[in-house]
Design a protein around this motif. Structure first.
Motif, PDB file in Angstrom:
ATOM      1  N   LEU A  24     -38.700  61.506   5.366  1.00 14.32           N
ATOM      2  CA  LEU A  24     -37.869  62.458   4.635  1.00 14.32           C
ATOM      3  C   LEU A  24     -37.788  62.024   3.173  1.00 14.32           C
ATOM      4  CD1 LEU A  24     -35.837  64.825   4.568  1.00 14.32           C
ATOM      5  CD2 LEU A  24     -34.078  63.210   5.340  1.00 14.32           C
ATOM      6  N   MET A  25     -38.171  62.921   2.291  1.00 13.36           N
ATOM      7  CA  MET A  25     -38.042  62.664   0.850  1.00 13.36           C
ATOM      8  C   MET A  25     -37.319  63.842   0.218  1.00 13.36           C
ATOM      9  SD  MET A  25     -41.538  60.786  -0.469  1.00 13.36           S
ATOM     10  CE  MET A  25     -42.444  62.304  -0.537  1.00 13.36           C
ATOM     11  N   VAL A  26     -36.209  63.543  -0.420  1.00 14.34           N
ATOM     12  CA  VAL A  26     -35.476  64.546  -1.187  1.00 14.34           C
ATOM     13  C   VAL A  26     -35.655  64.165  -2.644  1.00 14.34           C
ATOM     14  CG1 VAL A  26     -33.249  65.619  -1.617  1.00 14.34           C
ATOM     15  CG2 VAL A  26     -33.828  64.852   0.696  1.00 14.34           C
ATOM     16  N   THR A  27     -36.117  65.114  -3.441  1.00 12.37           N
ATOM     17  CA  THR A  27     -36.429  64.817  -4.836  1.00 12.37           C
ATOM     18  C   THR A  27     -35.651  65.718  -5.782  1.00 12.37           C
ATOM     19  OG1 THR A  27     -38.367  66.268  -4.623  1.00 12.37           O
ATOM     20  CG2 THR A  27     -38.741  63.905  -4.395  1.00 12.37           C
ATOM     21  N   ALA A  28     -35.454  65.218  -6.999  1.00 17.07           N
ATOM     22  CA  ALA A  28     -34.822  65.982  -8.070  1.00 17.07           C
ATOM     23  C   ALA A  28     -35.823  66.092  -9.215  1.00 17.07           C
ATOM     24  CB  ALA A  28     -33.547  65.275  -8.547  1.00 17.07           C
ATOM     25  N   TRP A  29     -35.996  67.302  -9.718  1.00 17.88           N
ATOM     26  CA  TRP A  29     -36.978  67.591 -10.765  1.00 17.88           C
ATOM     27  C   TRP A  29     -36.273  68.256 -11.942  1.00 17.88           C
ATOM     28  CZ3 TRP A  29     -42.025  66.188  -9.667  1.00 17.88           C
ATOM     29  CH2 TRP A  29     -42.290  65.864  -8.336  1.00 17.88           C
ATOM     30  N   TYR A  30     -36.629  67.826 -13.127  1.00 17.11           N
ATOM     31  CA  TYR A  30     -36.095  68.428 -14.351  1.00 17.11           C
ATOM     32  C   TYR A  30     -37.282  68.785 -15.238  1.00 17.11           C
ATOM     33  CZ  TYR A  30     -33.229  69.122 -18.509  1.00 17.11           C
ATOM     34  OH  TYR A  30     -32.618  69.660 -19.605  1.00 17.11           O
ATOM     35  N   GLY A  31     -37.516  70.063 -15.392  1.00 18.54           N
ATOM     36  CA  GLY A  31     -38.647  70.502 -16.212  1.00 18.54           C
ATOM     37  C   GLY A  31     -39.988  69.986 -15.715  1.00 18.54           C
ATOM     38  N   GLY A  32     -40.172  69.907 -14.419  1.00 24.33           N
ATOM     39  CA  GLY A  32     -41.428  69.419 -13.864  1.00 24.33           C
ATOM     40  C   GLY A  32     -41.549  67.907 -13.779  1.00 24.33           C
TER      41      GLY A  32
END
Length: 141
Positions: free
Chosen positions: A46-54
């Protein structure tokens, strides 16, 4: 720009290594061992990621059975995005992916130890670690 959270979205080894360096977690991970880093990404459940502008700015990477235990092995947030709630949200989304009886378990970095009790984790002093250079003792007793 909006922050976007994703569950099990592909992450490249380079993105992972960059995030570890930019979060200070790279100090405690074998970032110079590319094969190890690739294996860490490839074998996560399980990987939860946060992205800001790619750009990858946060990640909660776990190994789990989804029903009883989930080991949150990496919680990394880019230094310029820390203290903005990203870490909490990554953990909240991680927990939402798990069954109703599944415990979230982690080993805290020394500097982050107080953070976890502040957000609701219970401390458990019964953790044991066996490093690769150590062997299981065959001595009885």
């Amino acid at each position: 720009m909006d922050l976007e959270y994703k569950v099990n979205s592909p992450v490249s080894t380079d993105q992972f290594i960059t995030l570890l360096h930019e979060s200070t977690l790279g100090e405690r991970r074998p970032v110079e061992d590319r094969a190890c880093m690739e294996g860490m990404i490839r074998n996560s459940d399980l990987m939860v990621t946060a992205w800001y502008g790619g750009e990858l700015v946060g990640m909660a990477r776990s190994v789990t059975d989804f029903h009883y235990a989930c080991y949150l092995s990496d919680l990394a947030v880019h230094k310029k995005h820390q203290r903005s709630g990203i870490g909490r949200e990554l953990q909240r989304i991680t927990q939402a992916q798990l069954g109703p009886h599944c415990k979230l378990i982690l080993l805290a970095a020394p500097a982050a130890n107080a953070y976890y009790s502040h957000i609701g984790y219970a401390n458990n002093p019964r953790c044991w670690v066996l490093s690769p250079e150590q062997e299981i003792s065959t001595r009885q007793g």
